[in-house]
Design an enzyme around this catalytic site. Structure first.
Site, PDB file in Angstrom:
ATOM      1  CE  LYS A   1      33.185  37.783  44.330  1.00 27.02           C
ATOM      2  NZ  LYS A   1      34.045  38.941  44.625  1.00 27.02           N
TER       3      LYS A   1
ATOM      4  CD  GLU B   1      36.660  42.879  46.820  1.00 28.14           C
ATOM      5  OE1 GLU B   1      37.409  43.723  47.382  1.00 28.14           O
ATOM      6  OE2 GLU B   1      36.727  42.635  45.602  1.00 28.14           O
TER       7      GLU B   1
ATOM      8  CD  GLU C   1      41.056  37.437  44.518  1.00 32.52           C
ATOM      9  OE1 GLU C   1      39.907  37.872  44.679  1.00 32.52           O
ATOM     10  OE2 GLU C   1      41.774  37.718  43.531  1.00 32.52           O
TER      11      GLU C   1
HETATM   12  O1  KIV Z   1      35.459  39.729  40.333  1.00 33.34           O
HETATM   13  C1  KIV Z   1      35.873  38.564  40.227  1.00 33.34           C
HETATM   14  O2  KIV Z   1      35.916  37.996  39.137  1.00 33.34           O
HETATM   15  C2  KIV Z   1      36.300  37.867  41.443  1.00 33.34           C
HETATM   16  C3  KIV Z   1      37.034  36.576  41.271  1.00 33.34           C
HETATM   17  C4  KIV Z   1      38.426  36.816  40.893  1.00 33.34           C
HETATM   18  C5  KIV Z   1      36.903  35.752  42.486  1.00 33.34           C
HETATM   19  O3  KIV Z   1      36.084  38.361  42.507  1.00 33.34           O
END
Ligand code: KIV
Length: 285
Positions: free
Chosen positions: A117, A119, A186
């Site tokens: 993931k 951002e 988010e």
């Molecule tokens: O780092 C994390 O736990 C997240 C979640 C809040 C989606 O990005």
């Protein structure tokens, strides 16, 4: 889900198509990962939230690659069947495309992740495309971006004006075109999240994004009621483990202080017939 059914991107897409939800939760260690898999959780995120919830920092900007890789490997060993999402920490993908691919590759090859993931805003579409070309499955995290907390002067919902909401919808569409494997939203209004979810075939996970995303994610400390400080309004605690754990620590402390622990059944006995010999040896000096 049983332990034998491995959750893959195909599983999540099929769920979306069938209108079935999936569950996502954060995790940072091996025994908890075992419990989460046994509970039927579909997807685990080893999130950079560990900076706050595990390490006690005020934000997540100090999380290091080596540390999160080690924890992600531990989680994978505990939960071999879940869809595992690794979270690329601050500055692991923003400095250069080469860095991004090398770091993302570690989540896949060393830690066994199904996706990583990042951002994103519009400026990250190129790195997203480059990672995808390197066969790394990328989940694009849109909306509030905790790694931009300093730049934005705090944590704020995104997409509340008509223009900002429409821009999020366009960004989600572009992320899909640049190769995103999945989306995570988010802190965006439910109407914007619904529009994005309905207009993509990618699985969309939401946190503080209303009920209409394909999956929901929460931080495990919030679910267990062991978070420190203010509980945000999107959080639903499913237990009060702070109370349960504090009670257990208190009982242990008291038992030690008052001599009730250890009791004879906690002790290691000497080998058969060895106690007498031992006493003789001690007596003989
Ligand atoms: O780092 C994390 O736990 C997240 C979640 C809040 C989606 O990005």
């Amino acid at each position: 889900m049983s332990d034998r059914d491995r959750v893959t991107i195909a599983t999540l897409k099929a769920r979306k198509k069938a209108g079935q939800k999936y569950s996502v939760i954060t995790c940072y260690d091996h025994p908890t990962a075992r419990m989460q898999q046994a509970a039927g959780i579909d997807c685990i995120l080893v999130g950079d939230t560990l900076g706050e919830v595990i390490l006690g920092y005020e934000n997540n900007l100090r999380v290091k690659m080596d540390f999160i890789i080690t924890l992600t490997e531990a989680v994978r060993r505990g939960a071999p069947s879940v869809f595992l999402m690794g979270d690329m920490p601050f500055l692991s993908y923003q400095v250069s495309i080469e860095d991004a691919i090398r770091n993302a590759g570690r989540f896949v090859s060393e830690a066994g992740c199904d996706t990583v993931k990042i951002e994103i805003d519009r400026r990250h579409l190129d790195v997203l495309a480059a990672m995808t070309r390197a066969n790394i499955p990328v989940t694009a995290h849109l909306g509030m971006r905790p790694q931009a907390v300093t730049q934005n002067g705090g944590y704020r919902a995104v997409g509340r004006s008509a223009g900002a909401g429409a821009e999020l919808v366009r960004l989600a569409r572009d992320a899909e075109q640049y190769g995103a494997h999945a989306l995570l939203l988010e802190a965006v209004p439910a109407d914007v999240a619904r529009t994005i979810t309905q207009n993509t075939c990618l699985p969309v996970t939401g946190i503080c994004a209303g009920p209409d995303t394909d999956g929901q994610v929460l931080v495990m400390h919030d679910v267990l009621g062991i978070s420190v400080g203010h509980t945000p309004s999107h959080v639903k605690p499913f237990a009060d483990l702070t109370g349960v754990m504090t009670e257990a620590f208190t009982r242990y402390h008291k038992d030690v202080i008052e001599g009730r622990f250890p009791d004879p059944k906690n002790n290691i006995p000497m080998g058969k017939g060895q106690l007498e010999k031992f006493r003789e040896l001690i007596a003989a000096g």
